[in-house]
Design a protein around this motif. Structure first.
Motif, PDB file in Angstrom:
ATOM      1  N   VAL A   4     -18.375   4.601  60.009  1.00  0.00           N
ATOM      2  CA  VAL A   4     -17.109   4.850  59.325  1.00  0.00           C
ATOM      3  C   VAL A   4     -16.079   5.375  60.311  1.00  0.00           C
ATOM      4  O   VAL A   4     -14.922   4.937  60.312  1.00  0.00           O
ATOM      5  CB  VAL A   4     -17.298   5.838  58.150  1.00  0.00           C
ATOM      6  CG1 VAL A   4     -15.956   6.253  57.569  1.00  0.00           C
ATOM      7  CG2 VAL A   4     -18.183   5.226  57.087  1.00  0.00           C
ATOM      8  N   ALA A   5     -16.472   6.283  61.190  1.00  0.00           N
ATOM      9  CA  ALA A   5     -15.562   6.832  62.199  1.00  0.00           C
ATOM     10  C   ALA A   5     -15.101   5.736  63.158  1.00  0.00           C
ATOM     11  O   ALA A   5     -13.919   5.658  63.504  1.00  0.00           O
ATOM     12  CB  ALA A   5     -16.235   7.958  62.965  1.00  0.00           C
ATOM     13  N   TYR A   7     -14.996   2.490  62.534  1.00  0.00           N
ATOM     14  CA  TYR A   7     -14.123   1.598  61.779  1.00  0.00           C
ATOM     15  C   TYR A   7     -12.719   2.193  61.670  1.00  0.00           C
ATOM     16  O   TYR A   7     -11.727   1.500  61.861  1.00  0.00           O
ATOM     17  CB  TYR A   7     -14.693   1.354  60.372  1.00  0.00           C
ATOM     18  CG  TYR A   7     -13.772   0.540  59.494  1.00  0.00           C
ATOM     19  CD1 TYR A   7     -13.695  -0.841  59.647  1.00  0.00           C
ATOM     20  CD2 TYR A   7     -12.977   1.151  58.533  1.00  0.00           C
ATOM     21  CE1 TYR A   7     -12.841  -1.594  58.852  1.00  0.00           C
ATOM     22  CE2 TYR A   7     -12.128   0.405  57.732  1.00  0.00           C
ATOM     23  CZ  TYR A   7     -12.064  -0.963  57.897  1.00  0.00           C
ATOM     24  OH  TYR A   7     -11.218  -1.697  57.117  1.00  0.00           O
ATOM     25  N   SER A   8     -12.647   3.477  61.387  1.00  0.00           N
ATOM     26  CA  SER A   8     -11.354   4.156  61.266  1.00  0.00           C
ATOM     27  C   SER A   8     -10.594   4.108  62.589  1.00  0.00           C
ATOM     28  O   SER A   8      -9.392   3.840  62.612  1.00  0.00           O
ATOM     29  CB  SER A   8     -11.575   5.606  60.827  1.00  0.00           C
ATOM     30  OG  SER A   8     -10.343   6.282  60.746  1.00  0.00           O
ATOM     31  N   ASP A   9     -11.302   4.359  63.688  1.00  0.00           N
ATOM     32  CA  ASP A   9     -10.667   4.301  65.015  1.00  0.00           C
ATOM     33  C   ASP A   9     -10.160   2.897  65.313  1.00  0.00           C
ATOM     34  O   ASP A   9      -9.051   2.716  65.814  1.00  0.00           O
ATOM     35  CB  ASP A   9     -11.646   4.739  66.106  1.00  0.00           C
ATOM     36  CG  ASP A   9     -11.964   6.223  66.061  1.00  0.00           C
ATOM     37  OD1 ASP A   9     -11.218   6.969  65.382  1.00  0.00           O
ATOM     38  OD2 ASP A   9     -12.959   6.640  66.691  1.00  0.00           O
ATOM     39  N   THR A  12      -7.022   2.073  63.262  1.00  0.00           N
ATOM     40  CA  THR A  12      -5.842   2.714  63.835  1.00  0.00           C
ATOM     41  C   THR A  12      -5.363   1.944  65.065  1.00  0.00           C
ATOM     42  O   THR A  12      -4.168   1.689  65.218  1.00  0.00           O
ATOM     43  CB  THR A  12      -6.152   4.176  64.207  1.00  0.00           C
ATOM     44  OG1 THR A  12      -6.561   4.864  63.035  1.00  0.00           O
ATOM     45  CG2 THR A  12      -4.944   4.863  64.807  1.00  0.00           C
TER      46      THR A  12
END
Length: 71
Positions: A4-5, A7-9, A12
């Motif tokens: 999840v981290a 994917y978020s990075d 962005t």
């Protein structure tokens, strides 16, 4: 959680790159129209130093500061 981290990075980064691409395409269109290097607000020439630092700039430093209220 790590996925999840990551994917978020990546999301962005993708958004940032898409905005930069839109800015570059807009700058190329201004070149075609003969309007590249002119501030879209005050219509004065954007200093070469600014264009070298950020070629897709559409405003001079003074107008940008006024817009973002960094006076």
């Amino acid at each position: 959680a790590a996925e999840v981290a990551e994917y978020s990075d990546n999301l962005t980064l993708e958004n940032t790159l898409e905005k930069e691409l839109r800015d570059v395409v807009a700058a190329l269109e201004l070149i075609e129209k003969g309007a590249y290097g002119k501030c879209k607000y005050c219509k004065k020439d954007i200093p070469t130093e600014r264009l070298l630092a950020r070629p897709s700039s559409t405003s001079c430093v003074s107008c940008k500061k006024a817009l973002t209220q960094e006076l």
